[in-house]
Design a protein around this motif. Sequence first.
Motif, PDB file in Angstrom:
ATOM      1  N   HIS A 151       0.847  -1.189   0.000  1.00  0.00           N
ATOM      2  CA  HIS A 151       0.000   0.000   0.000  1.00  0.00           C
ATOM      3  C   HIS A 151       0.883   1.239   0.000  1.00  0.00           C
ATOM      4  CE1 HIS A 151      -2.835  -2.997   0.720  1.00  0.00           C
ATOM      5  NE2 HIS A 151      -3.479  -2.517   1.776  1.00  0.00           N
ATOM      6  N   THR A 197      -6.836   3.909   3.388  1.00  0.00           N
ATOM      7  CA  THR A 197      -6.575   2.494   3.120  1.00  0.00           C
ATOM      8  C   THR A 197      -7.464   1.600   3.968  1.00  0.00           C
ATOM      9  OG1 THR A 197      -4.814   2.402   4.804  1.00  0.00           O
ATOM     10  CG2 THR A 197      -4.151   2.948   2.547  1.00  0.00           C
ATOM     11  N   ASP A 218      -8.193  -1.695  -0.832  1.00  0.00           N
ATOM     12  CA  ASP A 218      -6.827  -1.446  -0.380  1.00  0.00           C
ATOM     13  C   ASP A 218      -6.589   0.052  -0.200  1.00  0.00           C
ATOM     14  OD1 ASP A 218      -6.188  -4.114  -0.369  1.00  0.00           O
ATOM     15  OD2 ASP A 218      -5.134  -4.086  -2.287  1.00  0.00           O
ATOM     16  N   ILE A 219      -6.974   0.835  -1.222  1.00  0.00           N
ATOM     17  CA  ILE A 219      -6.737   2.275  -1.202  1.00  0.00           C
ATOM     18  C   ILE A 219      -7.925   2.980  -1.847  1.00  0.00           C
ATOM     19  CG2 ILE A 219      -5.221   4.155  -1.986  1.00  0.00           C
ATOM     20  CD1 ILE A 219      -2.983   2.030  -2.253  1.00  0.00           C
TER      21      ILE A 219
END
Length: 344
Positions: A151, A197, A218-219
């Motif tokens: 990330h 995130t 994830d983001i």
Amino acid sequence: MPGALCGRAGPAPSRWPDADDGRAGLMAGKRKTNEAGASTGLRADVLRVLGVLKAATADQIQRLSSPHLTYRHTLKETAAERKEARTASHRGALNDLRRHGLSVDGGRTRGGEEVRLLTKDGLAAAGLELDRGPEEMGGMPKSAGRSGASHAMTVIAMVRAKPDPALVAGEPAEAIAAAQAWVDAPDGIGTITSYATEVALPATGTWRNPGVGCAWADIVLTAPEVGLPLLFIEADNCTEEAPIIAAKFDKYMRHFNRKVKDTDGKDKPMWRTRWSAPEPQWGDATHPPVLLVFHQVGKRPALQQMKNVAHLTRAHWQGQWAEGGFRIYHQKNADRGDHAGAAA
């Protein structure tokens, strides 16, 4: 554009612990120096970065919050010595946070670097620095060291934090030239605060308490100032099997298709109650785009991963031909084109 995200953070404390907890604190102007040598301002910078990334190394935190340090200490003989010097202050800040119970060690990356994580109290403290409520902070990564670092790699590559040339003054000419070249290079997308995130996307349940089996992005990037009002990003280190990655897109679609009543009493896609995005035009209501980023860390070839995932997720992104010789992307994850993502 502020995005009200969701997460698993606990209630935020009224303030995060100060250095003066019975130990001798030194004052430097208005910034107090802590036991490990980090000022309160530097600790705040570290909290903001960790609050977004959830898991990161001192090197990654330094590159995002103090990019000018990358161009200092260039006269030291080895890369390891240079890295040790430029990350020293951030490692000190991380040690201070650990002493106060705000961070913990989270294992090591494949390259052997120590990863730091926030505790529940640390996540709440970071929320104060970021001006985000508990539901906006997102959750913690399931596997800290190796997956969390990806990330950070993605955010670093997209932000492209630039040094302040004034803070590199006095360094060797080569270092000054390198810093200026980076300043002159194309800008990145947003700042660290444009990102979040481990964001829950509930297909059932609520933002605060998402149901079992929901997607966790994830983001999430919100940068309307550069034409990206909302972008979801999935980062893969080429370690997971393609069907596992593809299954996550099925969960995305369940969330995107979910509707709830908004404040006006009308049904609206649930994601639109959290984020702003252009309204549909001509009845072609696309879903927010999802960018799939591959880091060639694992043994699976990134190009083959892209092809496999593209094949398995075709139903979610491929448009349909319409009369007039154009494609429509109604309820798809792409505005145009026949691609599933991108590699980095």
